[in-house]
Motif scaffolding. Structure first.
Motif, short mmCIF file in Angstrom:
data_model
loop_
_atom_site.label_atom_id
_atom_site.label_comp_id
_atom_site.label_asym_id
_atom_site.label_seq_id
_atom_site.Cartn_x
_atom_site.Cartn_y
_atom_site.Cartn_z
N GLN A 181 -8.40 16.55 -8.55
CA GLN A 181 -7.14 15.82 -8.41
C GLN A 181 -6.94 14.75 -9.49
OE1 GLN A 181 -7.89 14.57 -4.31
NE2 GLN A 181 -6.20 15.89 -3.65
N LYS A 182 -7.80 14.74 -10.48
CA LYS A 182 -7.76 13.70 -11.50
C LYS A 182 -6.42 13.66 -12.24
CE LYS A 182 -10.61 11.69 -15.12
NZ LYS A 182 -11.85 11.76 -15.88
N ALA A 183 -5.93 14.79 -12.69
CA ALA A 183 -4.65 14.83 -13.43
C ALA A 183 -3.50 14.40 -12.54
CB ALA A 183 -4.41 16.22 -14.02
N LEU A 184 -3.48 14.87 -11.31
CA LEU A 184 -2.43 14.49 -10.37
C LEU A 184 -2.48 12.98 -10.12
CD1 LEU A 184 -0.13 15.11 -8.40
CD2 LEU A 184 -1.88 15.72 -6.69
N ALA A 185 -3.69 12.46 -9.89
CA ALA A 185 -3.84 11.03 -9.63
C ALA A 185 -3.33 10.20 -10.80
CB ALA A 185 -5.31 10.70 -9.35
N LEU A 186 -3.57 10.65 -12.01
CA LEU A 186 -3.08 9.95 -13.19
C LEU A 186 -1.56 9.97 -13.24
CD1 LEU A 186 -3.94 8.43 -15.75
CD2 LEU A 186 -3.98 10.63 -16.92
N GLY A 187 -0.97 11.13 -12.99
CA GLY A 187 0.48 11.28 -13.06
C GLY A 187 1.24 10.53 -11.98
N LEU A 188 0.60 10.23 -10.88
CA LEU A 188 1.30 9.57 -9.78
C LEU A 188 1.65 8.11 -10.06
CD1 LEU A 188 -0.45 11.10 -6.64
CD2 LEU A 188 1.85 11.55 -7.51
N HIS A 189 1.14 7.55 -11.15
CA HIS A 189 1.52 6.17 -11.49
C HIS A 189 3.01 6.07 -11.80
CE1 HIS A 189 -2.24 4.00 -11.22
NE2 HIS A 189 -2.83 5.10 -11.69
N GLU A 190 3.57 7.09 -12.42
CA GLU A 190 5.01 7.07 -12.71
C GLU A 190 5.82 7.12 -11.41
OE1 GLU A 190 6.50 6.35 -15.56
OE2 GLU A 190 4.49 6.14 -16.41
N LYS A 191 5.39 7.96 -10.46
CA LYS A 191 6.07 8.04 -9.16
C LYS A 191 5.96 6.70 -8.44
CE LYS A 191 7.93 9.93 -5.48
NZ LYS A 191 9.37 10.16 -5.39
N ALA A 192 4.78 6.10 -8.47
CA ALA A 192 4.58 4.79 -7.83
C ALA A 192 5.50 3.75 -8.46
CB ALA A 192 3.12 4.36 -7.95
N ASN A 193 5.64 3.78 -9.78
CA ASN A 193 6.51 2.83 -10.47
C ASN A 193 7.96 3.00 -10.01
OD1 ASN A 193 6.64 0.78 -12.76
ND2 ASN A 193 8.26 2.21 -13.30
N MET B 64 0.21 -0.88 -4.11
CA MET B 64 0.58 -0.41 -2.77
C MET B 64 1.44 0.85 -2.84
SD MET B 64 0.94 -3.91 -0.57
CE MET B 64 1.81 -4.87 -1.79
N SER B 65 2.35 0.91 -3.82
CA SER B 65 3.16 2.11 -4.01
C SER B 65 2.29 3.29 -4.44
CB SER B 65 4.25 1.86 -5.05
OG SER B 65 5.13 0.85 -4.62
N TYR B 66 1.32 3.01 -5.29
CA TYR B 66 0.41 4.06 -5.76
C TYR B 66 -0.44 4.61 -4.61
CZ TYR B 66 -3.11 6.54 -8.40
OH TYR B 66 -3.95 7.53 -8.87
N LEU B 67 -0.99 3.73 -3.80
CA LEU B 67 -1.79 4.19 -2.65
C LEU B 67 -0.93 5.02 -1.70
CD1 LEU B 67 -3.93 1.00 -1.96
CD2 LEU B 67 -4.65 3.11 -3.11
N TYR B 68 0.32 4.66 -1.55
CA TYR B 68 1.25 5.41 -0.71
C TYR B 68 1.46 6.83 -1.25
CZ TYR B 68 5.74 6.79 1.35
OH TYR B 68 6.75 7.47 1.98
N VAL B 69 1.74 6.95 -2.55
CA VAL B 69 1.97 8.29 -3.10
C VAL B 69 0.68 9.11 -3.15
CG1 VAL B 69 4.10 7.71 -4.33
CG2 VAL B 69 1.92 7.56 -5.53
N CYS B 70 -0.44 8.45 -3.30
CA CYS B 70 -1.72 9.18 -3.22
C CYS B 70 -1.92 9.74 -1.81
CB CYS B 70 -2.89 8.28 -3.62
SG CYS B 70 -3.03 8.07 -5.40
#
Length: 157
Positions: free
Chosen positions: A123-135, A73-79
Motif C-alpha cells: 500500500q506504499k504508493a497508495l499511502a503516498l498518493g493519499l496526501h493530495e486527497k487529504a489536502n 487528521m484528514s490523512y488518517l481519515y482517508v487512510c
C-alpha cells in the motif's frame, strides 16, 4: 447540504504598568487566548522577530500547527477509508512568511514533510498518493490562500 459549525475564541491583552502603545517598539505583545470549552488558555505573543516573547506561541506558529494537524487528521481519515493501517505519523512542517516594506505580510508557501509508517508494503504508493486527497479535505488547507507542498515519506514496518 452543508453544515455550519461555529468556533469561538476570546483574546485578552492589557498594557503593562509603565508601557504605552504610543511607541510600537516598547509595549508587550503577550496575551491570552481562551477557546470555548477549553480549560487552559493559550499564552501567546508576537514572534521574536516582531518584538514578541520567543518562549510563547505566536500566531504564525499556531497557523502552521493548525495546518499540519488538520492535514494529519484528514490523512488518517482517508487512510482509514482505504484500509491502510497507519502505525505512526510525524511532520516537520515549514512555512515561509514574507513581510513587505509597508509592514504587511503573508505566508507565501508551506511545506508539509510528513513521515508516515504503515504496516503493508503493498500500500506504499497508495499511502503516498493519499496526501493530495487529504489536502483537498483539510478544512485549514481549504482556508489558505498560499500553496501547500507535500514532501511525504512512507515507511513500512
Amino acid at each position: 447540504m452543508s453544515i455550519k459549525h461555529t468556533f469561538k475564541a476570546t483574546v485578552n491583552w492589557t498594557i503593562n504598568e509603565g508601557e504605552s502603545t504610543k511607541n510600537p517598539r516598547t509595549f508587550s505583545r503577550n496575551h491570552e487566548v481562551f477557546i470555548d470549552n477549553k480549560a487552559t488558555p493559550l499564552h501567546v505573543s508576537a514572534a521574536k522577530t516582531f518584538r514578541g516573547d520567543d518562549a510563547l506561541y505566536n500566531p504564525e506558529d499556531l497557523l502552521l500547527s493548525a495546518l499540519t494537524s488538520c492535514h494529519m487528521m484528514s490523512y488518517l481519515y482517508v487512510c482509514a477509508q482505504n484500509n491502510i493501517e497507519v502505525l505512526s505519523y510525524s511532520d516537520h512542517a515549514e512555512g515561509d512568511l514574507e513581510v513587505a516594506a509597508s509592514g504587511s505580510g503573508s505566508f507565501k508557501t508551506v511545506r508539509l514533510k510528513p513521515v508516515v509508517t504503515i504496516k503493508n508494503a503493498n500500500q506504499k504508493a497508495l499511502a503516498l498518493g493519499l496526501h493530495e486527497k487529504a489536502n483537498s479535505l483539510c478544512f485549514i488547507a481549504n482556508s489558505c490562500n498560499f500553496p501547500i507542498a507535500h514532501e511525504a515519506t512512507i515507511v513500512v514496518q
